[in-house]
Structure formats: structure tokens, C-alpha cells
Scaffold this motif. Structure first.
Motif, mmCIF file in Angstrom:
data_model
loop_
_atom_site.group_PDB
_atom_site.id
_atom_site.type_symbol
_atom_site.label_atom_id
_atom_site.label_comp_id
_atom_site.label_asym_id
_atom_site.label_seq_id
_atom_site.Cartn_x
_atom_site.Cartn_y
_atom_site.Cartn_z
ATOM 1 N N PRO A 168 0.827 -1.205 0.000
ATOM 2 C CA PRO A 168 0.000 0.000 0.000
ATOM 3 C C PRO A 168 0.865 1.261 0.000
ATOM 4 C CG PRO A 168 0.145 -0.896 2.198
ATOM 5 C CD PRO A 168 0.981 -1.786 1.325
ATOM 6 N N LEU A 169 0.303 2.373 -0.542
ATOM 7 C CA LEU A 169 1.003 3.651 -0.603
ATOM 8 C C LEU A 169 -0.018 4.775 -0.487
ATOM 9 C CD1 LEU A 169 3.751 5.104 -1.114
ATOM 10 C CD2 LEU A 169 3.111 5.167 -3.527
ATOM 11 N N TYR A 170 0.272 5.728 0.388
ATOM 12 C CA TYR A 170 -0.651 6.839 0.638
ATOM 13 C C TYR A 170 0.116 8.157 0.520
ATOM 14 C CZ TYR A 170 -3.216 2.997 2.811
ATOM 15 O OH TYR A 170 -3.850 1.797 3.053
ATOM 16 N N THR A 171 -0.441 9.103 -0.222
ATOM 17 C CA THR A 171 0.185 10.415 -0.337
ATOM 18 C C THR A 171 -0.877 11.510 -0.229
ATOM 19 O OG1 THR A 171 0.003 10.744 -2.746
ATOM 20 C CG2 THR A 171 1.846 9.398 -1.954
ATOM 21 N N GLN A 172 -0.494 12.617 0.377
ATOM 22 C CA GLN A 172 -1.341 13.808 0.415
ATOM 23 C C GLN A 172 -0.459 15.034 0.233
ATOM 24 O OE1 GLN A 172 -3.735 13.801 4.011
ATOM 25 N NE2 GLN A 172 -5.254 12.437 3.105
ATOM 26 N N THR A 173 -0.991 16.035 -0.467
ATOM 27 C CA THR A 173 -0.268 17.278 -0.713
ATOM 28 C C THR A 173 -1.084 18.439 -0.159
ATOM 29 O OG1 THR A 173 0.658 16.348 -2.755
ATOM 30 C CG2 THR A 173 0.842 18.727 -2.442
ATOM 31 N N TYR A 174 -0.414 19.329 0.592
ATOM 32 C CA TYR A 174 -1.067 20.472 1.219
ATOM 33 C C TYR A 174 -0.392 21.765 0.778
ATOM 34 C CZ TYR A 174 -2.702 16.866 4.511
ATOM 35 O OH TYR A 174 -3.249 15.742 5.076
ATOM 36 N N GLU A 175 -1.138 22.838 0.899
ATOM 37 C CA GLU A 175 -0.565 24.164 0.661
ATOM 38 C C GLU A 175 -0.076 24.736 1.983
ATOM 39 O OE1 GLU A 175 -2.641 28.313 -0.032
ATOM 40 O OE2 GLU A 175 -2.595 27.203 -1.944
ATOM 41 N N LEU A 176 1.134 25.289 1.970
ATOM 42 C CA LEU A 176 1.692 25.937 3.157
ATOM 43 C C LEU A 176 1.748 27.438 2.922
ATOM 44 C CD1 LEU A 176 4.729 23.671 4.185
ATOM 45 C CD2 LEU A 176 2.443 23.718 5.190
ATOM 46 N N ALA A 177 1.106 28.195 3.783
ATOM 47 C CA ALA A 177 1.178 29.649 3.691
ATOM 48 C C ALA A 177 2.620 30.100 3.915
ATOM 49 C CB ALA A 177 0.253 30.285 4.720
ATOM 50 N N LYS A 178 2.950 31.274 3.413
ATOM 51 C CA LYS A 178 4.334 31.737 3.504
ATOM 52 C C LYS A 178 4.769 31.977 4.948
ATOM 53 C CE LYS A 178 3.018 36.530 2.449
ATOM 54 N NZ LYS A 178 3.232 37.640 1.480
ATOM 55 N N ASN A 179 3.810 32.170 5.861
ATOM 56 C CA ASN A 179 4.165 32.374 7.274
ATOM 57 C C ASN A 179 3.926 31.137 8.127
ATOM 58 O OD1 ASN A 179 1.402 32.410 7.174
ATOM 59 N ND2 ASN A 179 1.141 34.201 8.489
ATOM 60 N N ASN A 180 3.665 29.985 7.500
ATOM 61 C CA ASN A 180 3.551 28.732 8.239
ATOM 62 C C ASN A 180 4.869 28.425 8.941
ATOM 63 O OD1 ASN A 180 4.210 25.603 8.020
ATOM 64 N ND2 ASN A 180 2.007 25.782 8.300
ATOM 65 N N ASN A 181 4.820 27.877 10.157
ATOM 66 C CA ASN A 181 6.040 27.724 10.955
ATOM 67 C C ASN A 181 7.094 26.833 10.298
ATOM 68 O OD1 ASN A 181 4.272 25.508 11.523
ATOM 69 N ND2 ASN A 181 5.507 24.990 13.310
ATOM 70 N N ILE A 182 6.672 25.705 9.700
ATOM 71 C CA ILE A 182 7.683 24.842 9.076
ATOM 72 C C ILE A 182 8.167 25.427 7.749
ATOM 73 C CG2 ILE A 182 6.920 22.760 10.244
ATOM 74 C CD1 ILE A 182 5.475 21.887 7.755
#
Length: 253
Positions: free
Chosen positions: A177-191
Motif C-alpha cells: 500500500p502507498l498513501y500520499t497527500q499534498t497540502y498548501e503551506l502559507a508563507k508564514n507557516n512555521n515549518i
């Protein structure tokens, strides 16, 4: 140290209740995947890398009875100035052995050319003592300084609640099995800000890509890693990747 053990235990109990019907909430596939990701990433941050000596992750039949396991912490930053330029990657992998409380690893510099003919890979051995990463042997001063000043994201930041991020896409293959998700990070997100500051990237939005192989409930055979990407669909691509895995020590000897 006990707070990390409690956090892992409580997270595991919560997921067990949800997966066995002890909650009235019906979870979607996306939510189940997100919670599996968050369980793995819940150890962030671990300020002192030597704390890994006292932390135990998910154990299965792959572990021998007396094996305390080995944490594998790795990260690298890659950038490509243009389509014709090589992809340059610099990163560090540490093997934190809980049996003998020793750490070995390598600082790795890779160069991948468009035609693949000029590819290069150089490894510089390292060890860790008193929570400091120490270069071993002779190497260029620049490389030595990069090793001595190296930090992992796991040392500084929490990944946070994934459900609060804007999910761009997901892809699941339960047969692998393989699971992937992609998120948007705001420019001021901590990471996002951590990567921008560490690698001198202009303040901008980024994408967080998380990939996990193996069963969602956990497996020492599988892995989970994430990437923070800038301009992923353009020629001047940059990305930071990190992974923290708990593995049987026999597999790493």
C-alpha cells in the motif's frame, strides 16, 4: 522524555478507539490517512537528538526480542537553478542505535546532471556526542562547517494539525500500500518559515507532500517522509525532505 512516550501512547490509543468503532464519528479515508500521518509525526519536536535513546516507536514481528531498535533520522535540501543545470542535494542521515547508545551516519553531497553522465555522490562520515554532530576525518572546511551547524526540522518545530491545512490533492494505492497527500503551506507557516530561514529562500507559499508506505496502523517495513517544495512545476525547483523512522537494528548493520 516521559512526555514523548505519553504522547505516542495517547495518540495510539486514540487511533485504536477510532478504528475499532469506539467513537461515534465516522471518518473519511482522507481523515484516516491524515491521522495516521499525524501519529507518525507527533514526536516533533525532539529538541535533543539524544532523547531518541529513550524513545520507542512502533514494534512488530520484524524486531528481535532483545533489540531496542534504531532511529533513522535523515534530511536533505535539493535545488536546481535551471533545466540545464545539475540538481544539487546536501543532507545528513543519522543511525541512532538504542542498544549501544551510539550514533553513526553520513553527510552526503549529490550532484545529478540532466544527462546523468556527470552524476557524483560524496559521503562524509559523522558521529554524535553530547548532542553535537561531529565530522570524522579530513574534509573541506566548508563541509565541516555545514556538518557542525546542521539541524533537523524535528529538533525545532511541530508539524501541527494537518486538517487545518488546505489539502491540494491525495493519492492512495491500498494494494501496494502507498498513501500520499499534498497540502498548501502559507508563507508564514512555521515549518515553511523554518526552511526559508535555514536555506535563504524568499518568503513564499510552498507545498507539503507527505508519503507513507505500509499499513496505516504502522509497520517497520514501511516508511513515512515529507517534502516542502518551492516552484515544484518550474525549472528552478527547490525542496526540503525529512524522514524519522524506527527500524530493527539488524536491518541496518
Amino acid at each position: 522524555m516521559n512526555k514523548y512516550k505519553r504522547l505516542l501512547l495517547l495518540t495510539g490509543v486514540s487511533l485504536m478507539m477510532l478504528n475499532t468503532g469506539c467513537s461515534n464519528i465516522t471518518l473519511t479515508k482522507n481523515q484516516k490517512v491524515e491521522q495516521a500521518f499525524e501519529k507518525h509525526l507527533s514526536i516533533y519536536p525532539v529538541k535533543n537528538l539524544e532523547d531518541f535513546y529513550d524513545m520507542e516507536g512502533f514494534r512488530d514481528e520484524e524486531f528481535e526480542k532483545n533489540d531496542k531498535g534504531t532511529w533513522v533520522v535523515s534530511s536533505y535540501f535539493s535545488e536546481k537553478a535551471s533545466k540545464k543545470e545539475p540538481l544539487i542535494s546536501r543532507g545528513l542521515v543519522l543511525f541512532i542505535n538504542r542498544n549501544n547508545k551510539k550514533v553513526k551516519g553520513n553527510y552526503i553531497v549529490d550532484k545529478i546532471t540532466p544527462d546523468l553522465k556527470g552524476n557524483q555522490s560524496v559521503e562524509y562520515p559523522v558521529e554524535m556526542k553530547n548532542n553535537k554532530i561531529i565530522p570524522i576525518g579530513n574534509m573541506p572546511r566548508e563541509i565541516k562547517e555545514q556538518i557542525e551547524n546542521y539541524r533537523f526540522l524535528v529538533q525545532d518545530e511541530s508539524i501541527g494539525d494537518l486538517s487545518k491545512l488546505k489539502r491540494i490533492k491525495e493519492r492512495y494505492n491500498e494494494e501496494m500500500p502507498l498513501y500520499t497527500q499534498t497540502y498548501e503551506l502559507a508563507k508564514n507557516n512555521n515549518i515553511n518559515k523554518w526552511v526559508q530561514n535555514k536555506y535563504s529562500i524568499d518568503e513564499k507559499k510552498a507545498e507539503l507532500y507527505i508519503e507513507k508506505s505500509g499499513e496505516l496502523k504502522g509497520s517497520s517495513i514501511g516508511y513515512l517522509n515529507f517534502e516542502i517544495s518551492y516552484n515544484p512545476r518550474y525549472k528552478n525547483h527547490k525542496y526540503y525532505s525529512e524522514s524519522v523512522q524506527y527500524q530493527p537494528s539488524k536491518e541496518l548493520d
